[in-house]
Design an enzyme around this catalytic site. Sequence first.
Site, PDB file in Angstrom:
ATOM      1  CB  SER A  62      -0.924   0.005   1.216  1.00 26.28           C
ATOM      2  OG  SER A  62      -1.707  -1.158   1.242  1.00 26.28           O
TER       3      SER A  62
HETATM    4  N1  SAH Z   1      -0.720  -4.628   3.947  1.00 21.48           N
HETATM    5  C1  SAH Z   1      -0.150  -5.179   2.752  1.00 21.48           C
HETATM    6  C2  SAH Z   1      -1.160  -5.095   1.640  1.00 21.48           C
HETATM    7  C3  SAH Z   1      -1.136  -6.292   0.819  1.00 21.48           C
HETATM    8  S1  SAH Z   1      -2.363  -6.355  -0.459  1.00 21.48           S
HETATM    9  C4  SAH Z   1       1.121  -4.447   2.374  1.00 21.48           C
HETATM   10  O1  SAH Z   1       1.238  -3.246   2.655  1.00 21.48           O
HETATM   11  O2  SAH Z   1       2.014  -5.066   1.789  1.00 21.48           O
HETATM   12  C5  SAH Z   1      -3.598  -7.325   0.323  1.00 21.48           C
HETATM   13  C6  SAH Z   1      -3.222  -8.697   0.781  1.00 21.48           C
HETATM   14  O3  SAH Z   1      -4.404  -9.352   1.247  1.00 21.48           O
HETATM   15  C7  SAH Z   1      -2.645  -9.590  -0.309  1.00 21.48           C
HETATM   16  O4  SAH Z   1      -1.395 -10.066   0.106  1.00 21.48           O
HETATM   17  C8  SAH Z   1      -3.675 -10.716  -0.448  1.00 21.48           C
HETATM   18  O5  SAH Z   1      -3.092 -11.965  -0.772  1.00 21.48           O
HETATM   19  C9  SAH Z   1      -4.289 -10.720   0.936  1.00 21.48           C
HETATM   20  N2  SAH Z   1      -5.618 -11.328   1.029  1.00 21.48           N
HETATM   21  C10 SAH Z   1      -6.668 -11.227   0.188  1.00 21.48           C
HETATM   22  N3  SAH Z   1      -7.712 -11.941   0.652  1.00 21.48           N
HETATM   23  C11 SAH Z   1      -7.314 -12.517   1.815  1.00 21.48           C
HETATM   24  C12 SAH Z   1      -7.923 -13.383   2.775  1.00 21.48           C
HETATM   25  N4  SAH Z   1      -9.188 -13.813   2.663  1.00 21.48           N
HETATM   26  N5  SAH Z   1      -7.203 -13.763   3.841  1.00 21.48           N
HETATM   27  C13 SAH Z   1      -5.922 -13.347   4.011  1.00 21.48           C
HETATM   28  N6  SAH Z   1      -5.280 -12.540   3.138  1.00 21.48           N
HETATM   29  C14 SAH Z   1      -5.967 -12.122   2.056  1.00 21.48           C
END
Ligand code: SAH
Length: 231
Positions: free
Chosen positions: A79
């Site tokens: 993000s």
């Molecule tokens: N906070 C992270 C954002 C990652 S993007 C950063 O700053 O790097 C969102 C993440 O949510 C992805 O890695 C995706 O794989 C995860 N995600 C999506 N659905 C999910 C679920 N049901 N349970 C766990 N993770 C999930």
Amino acid sequence: MSENDAQLDNDAKLDRLITARAAERRAMIEHQLIPRGIRDPRVRTAIQHVPREHFFPADRIDNAYVDAAHAIDCDQTISQPYIVALMSSLLELHGGERVLEIGTGSGYQTAILAHLARDVFTVERHAVLASAAAHRLKTLNLTNIHYHTGDGTLGWTEHAPYDAILVTAGAPRVPDELLDQLADPGTLVIPVGDESAQTLTRITQHNARFETQTSIGCRFVKLRGHAGWQD
Ligand code: SAH
């Protein structure tokens, strides 16, 4: 090398990692966060302490302090710094909380939460991302983080309730499972909307009553799973 020497060597590496781009982080806070209203001093300090480049794929670390979200592995994103700061501020953490994070991704937001709260429980559905993030976070000596690979729309019942819950992927609706695992009082922050645009939403629980407030519009990758997107 003795165990003690190895520890000193690791401490020196960690120091170098934290100081290397400290000036760029200061500039990021000054130009990207303060003008947009990020006031919480604990959030600013946490962001100053976490080397954001450490969470980027090796060939893309030059993007670490750019004012944008960036691609990581498995078609996911790290993000934008402002969004991380805003979501962290909306949780209003003081240091003693137990926090559940859904969507570990790169682990950058996890590191910020680890500086702001007592314990962080983080759930990621992609095992590859979860293990890479755990490795990075351990290198930073962040020992108050607990990792789980699975469907985060179901929460992590074993350690519930949580004083704060942060979802870092876009949800079609607020999962009941997460509301059930929120402490009273407690705060849940989650982007809710359709796949192209969401609204950052904060739900606070007080005396068994939920109150919903909305913040800015945002765009996250999909929250997939049982109470998320099905495809
Ligand atoms: N906070 C992270 C954002 C990652 S993007 C950063 O700053 O790097 C969102 C993440 O949510 C992805 O890695 C995706 O794989 C995860 N995600 C999506 N659905 C999910 C679920 N049901 N349970 C766990 N993770 C999930």
